[in-house]
Motif scaffolding. Structure first.
Motif, PDB file in Angstrom:
ATOM      1  N   GLY A   1      50.314 -58.605  72.687  1.00 26.51           N
ATOM      2  CA  GLY A   1      49.993 -57.230  72.273  1.00 26.51           C
ATOM      3  C   GLY A   1      51.210 -56.327  72.263  1.00 26.51           C
TER       4      GLY A   1
ATOM      5  N   ASP B   1      60.446 -49.717  72.759  1.00 23.85           N
ATOM      6  CA  ASP B   1      59.518 -50.822  72.476  1.00 23.85           C
ATOM      7  C   ASP B   1      59.462 -51.082  70.986  1.00 23.85           C
ATOM      8  OD1 ASP B   1      57.355 -52.607  72.403  1.00 23.85           O
ATOM      9  OD2 ASP B   1      55.890 -50.981  72.405  1.00 23.85           O
TER      10      ASP B   1
ATOM     11  N   ALA C   1      59.924 -54.278  67.579  1.00 24.61           N
ATOM     12  CA  ALA C   1      60.281 -55.585  67.042  1.00 24.61           C
ATOM     13  C   ALA C   1      61.751 -55.549  66.624  1.00 24.61           C
ATOM     14  CB  ALA C   1      59.400 -55.898  65.834  1.00 24.61           C
TER      15      ALA C   1
ATOM     16  N   GLY D   1      59.203 -43.435  73.773  1.00 26.23           N
ATOM     17  CA  GLY D   1      57.985 -43.338  74.595  1.00 26.23           C
ATOM     18  C   GLY D   1      57.285 -42.009  74.379  1.00 26.23           C
TER      19      GLY D   1
ATOM     20  N   GLU E   1      54.432 -42.006  71.627  1.00 23.75           N
ATOM     21  CA  GLU E   1      53.229 -42.703  72.114  1.00 23.75           C
ATOM     22  C   GLU E   1      52.456 -41.798  73.084  1.00 23.75           C
ATOM     23  OE1 GLU E   1      56.203 -44.109  71.783  1.00 23.75           O
ATOM     24  OE2 GLU E   1      55.779 -45.719  70.352  1.00 23.75           O
TER      25      GLU E   1
HETATM   26  N1  NAD Z   1      53.330 -59.139  70.804  1.00 22.99           N
HETATM   27  C1  NAD Z   1      54.176 -59.358  69.833  1.00 22.99           C
HETATM   28  O1  NAD Z   1      54.493 -60.491  69.545  1.00 22.99           O
HETATM   29  C2  NAD Z   1      54.765 -58.205  69.055  1.00 22.99           C
HETATM   30  C3  NAD Z   1      55.640 -58.477  68.005  1.00 22.99           C
HETATM   31  C4  NAD Z   1      56.195 -57.405  67.311  1.00 22.99           C
HETATM   32  C5  NAD Z   1      55.884 -56.100  67.654  1.00 22.99           C
HETATM   33  N2  NAD Z   1      55.017 -55.875  68.678  1.00 22.99           N
HETATM   34  C6  NAD Z   1      54.652 -54.497  69.044  1.00 22.99           C
HETATM   35  O2  NAD Z   1      54.470 -53.728  67.881  1.00 22.99           O
HETATM   36  C7  NAD Z   1      54.676 -52.370  68.204  1.00 22.99           C
HETATM   37  C8  NAD Z   1      55.395 -51.698  67.065  1.00 22.99           C
HETATM   38  O3  NAD Z   1      56.691 -52.238  66.905  1.00 22.99           O
HETATM   39  P1  NAD Z   1      57.692 -51.589  65.828  1.00 22.99           P
HETATM   40  O4  NAD Z   1      58.892 -52.431  65.741  1.00 22.99           O
HETATM   41  O5  NAD Z   1      56.919 -51.279  64.575  1.00 22.99           O
HETATM   42  O6  NAD Z   1      58.028 -50.228  66.594  1.00 22.99           O
HETATM   43  P2  NAD Z   1      58.403 -48.808  65.969  1.00 22.99           P
HETATM   44  O7  NAD Z   1      59.329 -48.942  64.832  1.00 22.99           O
HETATM   45  O8  NAD Z   1      57.134 -48.031  65.799  1.00 22.99           O
HETATM   46  O9  NAD Z   1      59.246 -48.151  67.176  1.00 22.99           O
HETATM   47  C9  NAD Z   1      58.619 -47.798  68.358  1.00 22.99           C
HETATM   48  C10 NAD Z   1      59.645 -47.356  69.356  1.00 22.99           C
HETATM   49  O10 NAD Z   1      60.468 -46.313  68.819  1.00 22.99           O
HETATM   50  C11 NAD Z   1      60.285 -45.112  69.595  1.00 22.99           C
HETATM   51  N3  NAD Z   1      60.323 -43.969  68.691  1.00 22.99           N
HETATM   52  C12 NAD Z   1      59.611 -43.789  67.558  1.00 22.99           C
HETATM   53  N4  NAD Z   1      59.907 -42.613  66.987  1.00 22.99           N
HETATM   54  C13 NAD Z   1      60.841 -42.017  67.781  1.00 22.99           C
HETATM   55  C14 NAD Z   1      61.557 -40.795  67.724  1.00 22.99           C
HETATM   56  N5  NAD Z   1      61.380 -39.912  66.740  1.00 22.99           N
HETATM   57  N6  NAD Z   1      62.437 -40.521  68.704  1.00 22.99           N
HETATM   58  C15 NAD Z   1      62.616 -41.384  69.721  1.00 22.99           C
HETATM   59  N7  NAD Z   1      61.991 -42.581  69.825  1.00 22.99           N
HETATM   60  C16 NAD Z   1      61.108 -42.886  68.859  1.00 22.99           C
HETATM   61  C17 NAD Z   1      58.943 -45.286  70.244  1.00 22.99           C
HETATM   62  O11 NAD Z   1      58.791 -44.457  71.384  1.00 22.99           O
HETATM   63  C18 NAD Z   1      58.988 -46.764  70.588  1.00 22.99           C
HETATM   64  O12 NAD Z   1      59.804 -47.011  71.708  1.00 22.99           O
HETATM   65  C19 NAD Z   1      55.416 -52.361  69.542  1.00 22.99           C
HETATM   66  O13 NAD Z   1      54.511 -51.893  70.521  1.00 22.99           O
HETATM   67  C20 NAD Z   1      55.747 -53.824  69.809  1.00 22.99           C
HETATM   68  O14 NAD Z   1      55.709 -54.213  71.163  1.00 22.99           O
HETATM   69  C21 NAD Z   1      54.464 -56.897  69.388  1.00 22.99           C
END
Ligand code: NAD
Length: 348
Positions: free
Chosen positions: A122, A182, A184, A307, A310
């Motif tokens: 997740g 957090d 990918a 963070g 979120e």
């Molecule tokens: N379980 C798995 O195998 C798996 C695989 C891939 C992703 N994921 C999850 O998918 C979710 C989404 O991933 P993503 O790569 O799309 O993330 P994303 O591109 O949405 O980035 C999220 C991160 O960027 C930060 N962020 C976003 N906007 C910001 C801002 N304006 N200023 C400062 N920080 C900011 C967030 O607080 C967070 O830490 C994550 O929770 C990740 O753990 C899980």
């Protein structure tokens, strides 16, 4: 505009829990996974929320997810442990690994754990937030690599070989909210390609390449064998590869022979081992406060901490409910009805 339901989080959680129980998962494990999924929705990461339920149930039915399995520590050193996820819910196994790592960090200053035989865990930020709430720093990753594994190409490569290999790092302060990084290590998540495909919209340039390794913005090229690129070129690729190597190397039971492997790795750090708690907390708050005070650039209203988005989303969605697109809701209701789970009263 597609239909959108706003569902109260506790009703969504109750429904999720009942579905997993009906699929054969013990009550406590079902409650744990349901809480995790709904918190992902609350946090604004719908791709890792209740949308996953129909697929998880399907995996239980197909035997690829052992819904009743309880993870177990199978190797235990003073500061480290290996957890066997037994192909059960990854959220349960990853939480056990985090608990064990924190317990060891409490005694030793640092503690680390890995998870083998792990299903999808997740939203990684959930674990680093949980560590931060207990006053610990957590560095966590879930990586995999191998021929035709995942959706991503290594930097300079022209075939799928890497997962989206996310990292999450949580740093608690004293009075301020923790910093929770957090994401990918790919430019886009596969879910975003699905959305672009459905809308017949182009992807941002630099997100994917076609099956020959040629740059493209056409979502269809991805489904015809194309690949997602690592974020930041060779830098994201490096982070992705390290995620896979930590996950594979620290969970292996026998030497890999096909270039394939993966798993979860979590490192917990006890700040009290490094400095006095008041000094640590005041220092982190001082630094994060100074970052937030940086004047916003044109087009921005503020500098946020990782963070922050979120936390804002959670506050907003706790009030207004979790927005669930009509299709996602229909798939959930269909899964519930198939398992003879009533839709909670008060839900749409
Ligand atoms: N379980 C798995 O195998 C798996 C695989 C891939 C992703 N994921 C999850 O998918 C979710 C989404 O991933 P993503 O790569 O799309 O993330 P994303 O591109 O949405 O980035 C999220 C991160 O960027 C930060 N962020 C976003 N906007 C910001 C801002 N304006 N200023 C400062 N920080 C900011 C967030 O607080 C967070 O830490 C994550 O929770 C990740 O753990 C899980």
């Amino acid at each position: 505009m597609a239909e959108m339901h706003h569902v109260k989080p506790h009703l969504l959680q109750e429904m999720a829990q009942r579905i997993f129980v009906a699929a054969g998962t013990p009550e406590d494990l079902a409650a744990h996974v349901a809480r995790h999924l709904v918190k992902a929705n609350l946090s604004g990461h719908d791709s890792h929320g209740v949308i996953r339920i129909p697929r998880y149930v399907q995996m239980i039915e197909q035997g690829t997810l052992a819904g009743a399995a309880r993870p177990e520590v199978v190797r235990d050193w003073p500061a480290t442990a290996v957890v066997d996820g037994k192909r059960g819910f990854g959220q349960v196994a990853a939480s056990l690994a985090l608990d064990v790592a924190i317990d060891k960090a409490g005694k030793n200053g640092v503690g680390a754990a890995s998870v083998r035989r792990c299903n999808h865990i997740g939203r990684l930020g959930d674990y680093s937030e949980a560590a931060a709430e207990r006053g610990y720093i957590a560095i966590m990753t879930y990586g995999s690599a191998g021929p035709n594994n995942g959706h991503a190409a290594p930097f300079g490569g022209a075939s799928r070989h890497l997962g989206t290999n996310p990292w999450s790092i949580g740093i608690p302060g004293a009075d301020e909210a923790p910093v929770v990084v957090d994401f990918a290590t790919t430019v886009v998540a596969e879910g975003k390609i699905q959305v672009a495909r459905a809308k017949h919209a182009p992807l941002p340039p630099g997100s994917i390449v076609d099956k020959e390794g040629q740059p493209t913005t056409e979502a269809e090229d991805f489904y015809a064998g194309g690949m997602i690129l690592p974020m930041g070129g060779h830098k994201g690729y490096g982070l992705s590869l390290v995620a896979a190597l930590l996950g594979a190397g620290l969970t292996a039971e026998s030497p890999a022979t096909e270039g394939r492997g993966g798993g979860v790795f979590v490192l917990a750090i006890n700040p009290r081992a490094f400095t006095e708690p008041e000094v640590y907390g005041a220092t982190i708050d001082n630094l994060t406060g100074a970052v937030k005070a940086v004047a916003p650039a044109p087009g921005f209203s503020e500098v946020q901490l990782p963070g922050g988005p979120e936390a804002k989303s959670r506050a907003e969605r706790q009030r207004s409910g979790v927005p669930i697109p009509g299709d996602t809701w229909d798939a959930l209701v269909e899964t519930a009805q198939r398992l003879q789970v009533p839709v909670p009263e008060g839900a749409p």
